[in-house]
Design an enzyme around this catalytic site. Structure first.
Site, PDB file in Angstrom:
ATOM      1  N   ASP A  43      34.769  31.764  31.478  1.00  0.00           N
ATOM      2  CA  ASP A  43      35.754  32.781  31.825  1.00  0.00           C
ATOM      3  C   ASP A  43      35.411  34.045  31.034  1.00  0.00           C
ATOM      4  O   ASP A  43      34.598  34.016  30.091  1.00  0.00           O
ATOM      5  CB  ASP A  43      37.189  32.292  31.531  1.00  0.00           C
ATOM      6  CG  ASP A  43      38.222  33.086  32.332  1.00  0.00           C
ATOM      7  OD1 ASP A  43      37.893  34.183  32.824  1.00  0.00           O
ATOM      8  OD2 ASP A  43      39.361  32.611  32.470  1.00  0.00           O
TER       9      ASP A  43
HETATM   10  C1  BGC Z   1      40.663  35.236  34.233  1.00  0.00           C
HETATM   11  C2  BGC Z   1      39.894  34.619  35.365  1.00  0.00           C
HETATM   12  C3  BGC Z   1      39.129  35.660  36.123  1.00  0.00           C
HETATM   13  C4  BGC Z   1      38.269  36.432  35.175  1.00  0.00           C
HETATM   14  C5  BGC Z   1      37.388  37.458  35.830  1.00  0.00           C
HETATM   15  C6  BGC Z   1      39.862  36.212  33.431  1.00  0.00           C
HETATM   16  O1  BGC Z   1      40.673  36.948  32.576  1.00  0.00           O
HETATM   17  O2  BGC Z   1      41.159  34.213  33.399  1.00  0.00           O
HETATM   18  O3  BGC Z   1      40.764  33.918  36.200  1.00  0.00           O
HETATM   19  O4  BGC Z   1      38.381  35.044  37.142  1.00  0.00           O
HETATM   20  O5  BGC Z   1      39.108  37.077  34.233  1.00  0.00           O
HETATM   21  O6  BGC Z   1      38.101  38.506  36.346  1.00  0.00           O
END
Ligand code: BGC
Length: 767
Positions: free
Chosen positions: A283
């Site tokens: 993530d």
């Molecule tokens: C989130 C994810 C997301 C990623 C990219 C993160 O803060 O937890 O769900 O896919 O950002 O945008």
């Protein structure tokens, strides 16, 4: 398709031993033989580049673009504009090995055409419909240059304080597993090929992110292996088995190890048990966040992540910045790096990017395929099935010639209809509830509107929430107040209009920033200012229909007692107002059912239907008794149980009939029930089947969902609903973590929700 075909999709190798696709292996081995260690590590790096829908010229001074030009970037995300993406791909192709980029984006419940939030989608219990939402999102995504979507989000959540409950499918692992499978197939298709309208899914957040302690975002997960295997892991497993191309490792820790460096999760379960063959991306900043978790510096956490099974680092520059050093110091091996690099290259190969790096970058598609009349009509159809009628004393459906006062801060608010994670939506163009109602009635002049209240009494918090993201990127940004009209003026106007009406439609609840990431709440009631509005409206004595916008279960005891009807619409997406009006006026009979339990008070949390018994069980509605498992100040029963939802018609369930009272372990059986539509309107009913193992070697939940069917039943008609099951469906993970069906008696329960079931007993005999 059979899932076997889906699995074959990614029968690619996860190490150097060969994928079964000789041509691909040869191509990648040949390419890798020419790549330096730095080149390989570059493929493990992922960054965003600001852009979204705007056409812009790529800025070569940008740090991420510099990395790209140096061949130190495997993919990019956060851009959805073919012109920008083509420029980025041009740059990638000019680097030493000319390896194309893949392009990701958070497309979570639709792309430019927005569907109801995922929690709402789950309440449809309609798998073909959910699959089709993913299919439509894939078409729109690929038409705007995207070939990798950060979806499905399949985290099971039992605590509505957690804001990201809005993005998932609720609290049940079986239903969550079915939805995960349907969504992956919708994005990726049924065969091994990706055509130019299909995208790679990225299953998130692996794993257990929804188990955050106390519902506080990013908190540790303090569950046992047995508990996660029985209660949380199934959706990830189903997604892997459906052939998901990638997974995203989560922020939380499990068993004291952050998920992004957790070998048990990333390798032992995901790859060795579930057979996942794709790649795992962290993530955003999850790698560097492991430093704050306290398990080492950036070099250490990057090495641990790689060795645990993480292949790509999103935003941390941990892999690209430290793995070479770790290799030189013997902290990681070249084989570790090769393994991850190969997985990234395989994904690009399977997408067809080596054959045609511009396969997804067709500048002509977006105008024809995105946010069209057809996609919007489909969004409306979907939304019609995602509204849960929680209460109705007969005021609904509304008459089209009634004088209606549409009141509330969410009544005519297009930008709040799409809900969380809709970065590419045409948010200002969503249909408002007022607009939908005006279009549906016989005379729009009979419809009046008043905003009625602020979202919340804390004006500063209201602004901070609305402008929070801007504030994050522009530290000097001073948020403007959302509301300037005094609250008393708004209330007075609303009450005056309500007095002139036959019925009030009160549109209140959470706005989009009150749920989703970083939006945990310790008080999950309707915000104070809006409850004050409801109380003022109540004092007029007019009937009130509460149209509830929310991304999570809320505590609604007062509303349940005082409102005439409650229609929970969640966040409905692009066609919100139309779909809500369809249900309010009875053109569509509501059919959705809850996939999360609604507590009475916050102190009951966590509260979920598939809980265990204690040694001192207590009836859900029994009053307080000393030395029992209960509370002094509230009954154990939730306000609305899992699986609950009303219709404008009524259904009556017959007894549960089993094909035989006994089955040999390993054998099959059927459970049948007759459901009669006893009302005056045709309707859809979601028939639910639960099991309970009466005696087991480890304790098991009081009920576990193991089947459901959504059936159309005409007024006055009866339908026989048959579930085909086997003892496979009775299995659980025992204390040795073996997946077993233990012989003995099982209750087989069928009903309209998890509370009101009819039961038959099945005896499983040992083989
Ligand atoms: C989130 C994810 C997301 C990623 C990219 C993160 O803060 O937890 O769900 O896919 O950002 O945008």
């Amino acid at each position: 398709m059979s899932l076997a075909i889906g699995t074959a999709l990614l029968s690619g190798c996860s190490d150097n031993t060969g994928s079964g696709d000789a041509e691909m292996d040869k191509f990648i081995s040949n390419l890798m033989s020419k790549m330096s260690v730095e080149d390989k590590i570059g493929q493990l790096n992922l960054h965003s580049y600001a852009g979204f829908r705007s056409a812009e010229k790529v800025n070569t001074d940008d740090e991420n673009i510099k990395q790209l030009m140096a061949g130190q970037m495997g993919g990019m995300y956060g851009i959805s504009n073919v012109n920008t993406l083509r420029q980025l791909q041009d740059i990638a192709l000019q680097t030493k090995h000319g390896i194309p980029l893949f392009f990701g984006l958070d497309i979570v419940h639709g792309h430019e055409t927005v569907f109801p939030i995922n929690l709402a989608l789950s309440t449809s219990w309609n798998m073909p419909l959910i699959e089709q939402t993913a299919r439509v999102a894939a078409i729109e995504a690929t038409a705007t240059g995207i070939n990798w979507v950060y979806s499905p989000m399949v985290d099971i959540a039992r605590d509505p304080r957690w804001g990201r409950i809005a993005e998932g499918s609720g609290e049940d692992p079986y239903l969550g597993g079915e939805i995960a499978k349907a969504t992956v197939l919708g994005y990726q298709g049924y065969d091994a090929e990706f055509d130019s309208t299909e995208v790679m899914a990225c299953v998130k957040h692996y794993a257990l992110y929804g188990g955050a302690e106390a519902g506080r975002d990013y908190n540790p997960v303090l569950l046992s292996r047995q508990e996660i295997l029985n209660g949380y892991m199934r959706p990830y497993e189903q997604a892997a088995k459906a052939g998901a191309a990638s997974f995203m490792s989560s922020f939380n820790e499990f068993e004291g190890i952050p998920a992004s460096a957790n070998k048990y999760l990333l390798t032992d379960l995901l790859r060795d048990t579930y057979g996942f063959k794709g790649f795992v991306v962290s993530d955003a900043t999850a790698v560097v966040e492991m430093v704050a978790h306290g398990i080492g510096d950036l070099q250490e956490v990057s090495a641990r992540g790689l060795q645990a099974g993480l292949d790509m680092d999103m935003n941390s520059d941990g892999f690209v910045g430290t793995l070479k050093k770790s290799l030189e110091e013997g902290r990681v091996s070249e084989a570790d790096i090769d393994k991850a690099c190969r997985r990234i290259l395989e994904a690009k190969y399977k997408l067809g990017l080596f054959q045609d790096p511009y396969k997804y970058l067709n500048p002509d598609r977006a105008a024809k395929e995105v946010f069209t009349a057809e996609t919007r009509a489909f969004s409306r159809q979907v939304a019609q099935e995602c509204q849960v009628l929680l209460k109705n004393n007969g005021v609904l459906p509304l008459k089209k010639d009634a004088r209606i006062a549409v009141i509330g801060p969410l009544a005519d608010n297009a930008s709040e209809m799409a809900g969380t994670w809709t970065m590419s939506s045409h948010s200002g163009e969503s249909v408002t509830i007022l607009q939908g109602i005006k279009e549906a009635v016989s005379n729009p002049n009979n419809v009046t509107y008043a905003e009625g209240s602020w979202f919340m009494n804390d004006a500063q918090l209201e602004s901070d929430l609305k402008y929070g993201l801007i504030g994050m990127f522009m530290p000097d940004f001073k948020p403007a107040p959302v509301h300037t009209t005094p609250k008393a003026t708004l209330t007075a106007e609303a009450v005056a209009k309500a007095r002139q009406a036959d019925v009030i439609v009160a549109c209140v609840g959470e706005n989009a920033m009150m749920n989703g990431e970083g939006a945990s709440r310790a008080d999950i009631s309707i915000p104070d200012a809006q409850v004050e509005l409801l109380k003022a409206l109540k004092a007029t004595g007019k009937p009130i229909v509460l149209v509830l916008n929310t991304g999570r279960p809320l505590t609604l005891v007062w509303e349940d007692e005082n409102m005439d009807a409650i229609l929970n619409t969640w966040s409905q997406g692009s066609e919100a107002g139309h779909a809500i009006a369809d249900v309010l006026f009875g053109d569509v009979n509501p059919s959705a059912k809850l996939t999360t339990t609604f507590p009475r008070v916050i102190g009951q949390l966590p509260l979920y239907y598939n809980h265990k018994n204690t040694g001192r069980p207590h009836g859900e509605f029994e009053k307080y008794v000393k030395f029992r498992s209960n509370y002094i100040d509230v009954i154990n029963a939730p306000l609305y149980p899992f699986g609950y939802g009303l219709s404008y018609t009524t259904f009556e369930y017959g007894d549960v009939k089993l094909s035989s009272p006994e089955v040999t372990n390993g054998g099959k059986f059927t459970a049948t029930v007759t459901v009669k539509n006893t009302g005056k309107m045709d309707g859809k009913e979601i028939v639910q089947l639960y099991i309970h193992d009466v005696v087991s070697t480890s304790t098991r939940p009081v009920k576990e969902l193991r089947g459901f069917q959504k059936v159309d039943i005409k007024a006055g008609e009866s339908k026989t609903v048959t579930f085909e099951l086997s003892t496979e469906d009775l299995k659980y993970y025992d204390h040795e973590l073996q997946y077993v069906c233990e012989p003995g008696d099982f209750e087989i329960m069928i009903g309209p929700n998890s509370r009101d079931v009819n039961t038959a007993v099945l005896t499983v005999k040992a083989q």
